[in-house]
Design a protein around this motif. Structure first.
Motif, PDB file in Angstrom:
ATOM      1  N   SER A 176      -1.218  -1.945   4.050  1.00 52.08           N
ATOM      2  CA  SER A 176      -1.898  -0.966   4.422  1.00 52.08           C
ATOM      3  C   SER A 176      -2.707  -0.702   3.346  1.00 52.08           C
ATOM      4  O   SER A 176      -1.998   0.172   2.575  1.00 52.08           O
ATOM      5  N   VAL A 177      -3.779  -1.132   2.492  1.00 58.71           N
ATOM      6  CA  VAL A 177      -4.766  -0.941   1.900  1.00 58.71           C
ATOM      7  C   VAL A 177      -6.119  -0.583   2.136  1.00 58.71           C
ATOM      8  O   VAL A 177      -6.430  -0.729   3.274  1.00 58.71           O
ATOM      9  N   GLY A 231       0.786  -1.190   0.494  1.00 68.44           N
ATOM     10  CA  GLY A 231       0.288  -0.492  -0.200  1.00 68.44           C
ATOM     11  C   GLY A 231       0.729   1.352  -0.167  1.00 68.44           C
ATOM     12  O   GLY A 231       1.740   0.935   0.732  1.00 68.44           O
ATOM     13  N   HIS A 241      -2.850  -5.752   8.749  1.00 67.37           N
ATOM     14  CA  HIS A 241      -2.829  -5.483   8.594  1.00 67.37           C
ATOM     15  C   HIS A 241      -3.089  -3.848   9.631  1.00 67.37           C
ATOM     16  O   HIS A 241      -3.259  -4.453  10.377  1.00 67.37           O
ATOM     17  N   SER A 247       1.986  -2.021  -4.500  1.00 64.70           N
ATOM     18  CA  SER A 247       0.775  -0.760  -4.232  1.00 64.70           C
ATOM     19  C   SER A 247       0.509  -0.918  -5.792  1.00 64.70           C
ATOM     20  O   SER A 247       0.622  -1.579  -6.486  1.00 64.70           O
ATOM     21  N   ARG A 248      -0.824  -1.225  -5.388  1.00 63.64           N
ATOM     22  CA  ARG A 248      -2.013  -1.664  -7.091  1.00 63.64           C
ATOM     23  C   ARG A 248      -1.714  -0.246  -7.683  1.00 63.64           C
ATOM     24  O   ARG A 248      -1.513  -0.378  -9.491  1.00 63.64           O
TER      25      ARG A 248
END
Length: 278
Positions: free
Chosen positions: A77-78, A17, A100, A41-42
């Motif tokens: 951390s998303v 994230g 998380h 990250s995405r």
């Protein structure tokens, strides 16, 4: 909450994230003496931007961490809704500790992944771009599926904050609801106040002393016990006048009525009608 900061060993941390929490947590971890080994990250641009701020961090090319730089902890951390999807799509080394940072998600999420160890590292704070966070004052709520994981997460917490506490899932979920009332809902109400003052060509800063006194009283005493205002006084004429002021804003009018009713239902007493404070 504990105020002791025990000796801790620097940890190697992989961040999954690169949003609001991760972008503030990453530099804090680095400053506390830990090594952020990688950032995933995405959005590749976000991962590159955050990794560039963290000396020695590389951008994770995929969610397969078995062939990437080893880490003692993988911090997930998303956004809450994305946590199950990321967990399902990731491959971690066997026995890896994954935590998380969500307030509302249960530790039991990790039960579907028996080859890893689950944990929670929840910072009780609101995070916004451009804001400086004093991590020493941020409560950190810790939970883990095993004692070793708990020890690692507690040590990490103490390296950042003076307020570190084990908090079980059910407690944390209730805490998260309370935090939404205290922060998110309060901010929404302040937004309404800001809009009403703007309509009257008045500065929002007029409310600053009132806001400070309100918060200080609520911290010093049980908030219900220091409730003031027309609803608490059952001052019907003032309530009616306020509702008339809000006729142009039906949603806010309904909210005003609902909150006034809630105040009156909650109060264990009736404030005298000659009470003059707000």
């Amino acid at each position: 909450m504990s105020t002791l900061q025990p000796i801790f060993a620097p940890q190697r941390i992989a961040l999954l994230g690169a949003g609001r929490v991760a972008s503030l947590l990453g530099p804090a971890l680095l400053q506390a003496g830990h090594q952020v080994v990688s950032v995933w990250s995405r959005t590749a641009v976000s991962a590159q931007s955050l990794a560039a701020q963290l000396s020695g961090a590389v951008v994770s090319p995929s969610l397969d961490f078995r062939t990437q730089p080893p880490a003692d902890l993988y911090l997930l951390s998303v956004p809450d809704a994305a946590v199950p999807e990321v967990l399902a799509g990731a491959n971690f080394p066997a026995g890896a500790l994954i935590a998380h940072t969500a307030g509302a998600l249960p530790l039991s999420l990790f039960e579907a992944y028996p080859k890893v160890r689950g944990g929670v590292f929840y910072p009780l704070q609101t995070f916004s771009p451009g804001r400086v966070i004093d991590w020493a004052t941020v409560p950190l709520c810790i939970e883990a599926a095993d004692e070793t994981g708990q020890t690692v997460l507690m040590a990490l917490g103490h390296s950042l904050s003076n307020l570190v506490q084990p908090v079980a899932t059910l407690q944390r979920q209730r805490l998260h609801v309370a935090a939404v009332f205290a922060s998110n809902f309060t901010n929404h109400l302040l937004g309404i106040s800001h809009a009403l003052l703007s309509e009257a060509n008045l500065p929002f800063e007029l409310l600053a002393p009132l806001l400070r006194e309100t918060v200080e009283k609520a911290i010093a005493a049980p908030p219900f016990s220091v409730q003031t205002g027309p609803a608490a006084r059952r001052d019907v004429p003032t309530l009616v006048r306020h509702q008339a002021e809000l006729t142009a804003h039906p949603a806010w009018l309904a909210l005003y009525k609902s909150l006034s009713d809630s105040i009156q239902q909650q109060l264990p007493f009736v404030v005298p009608n000659n009470e003059t404070e707000l």
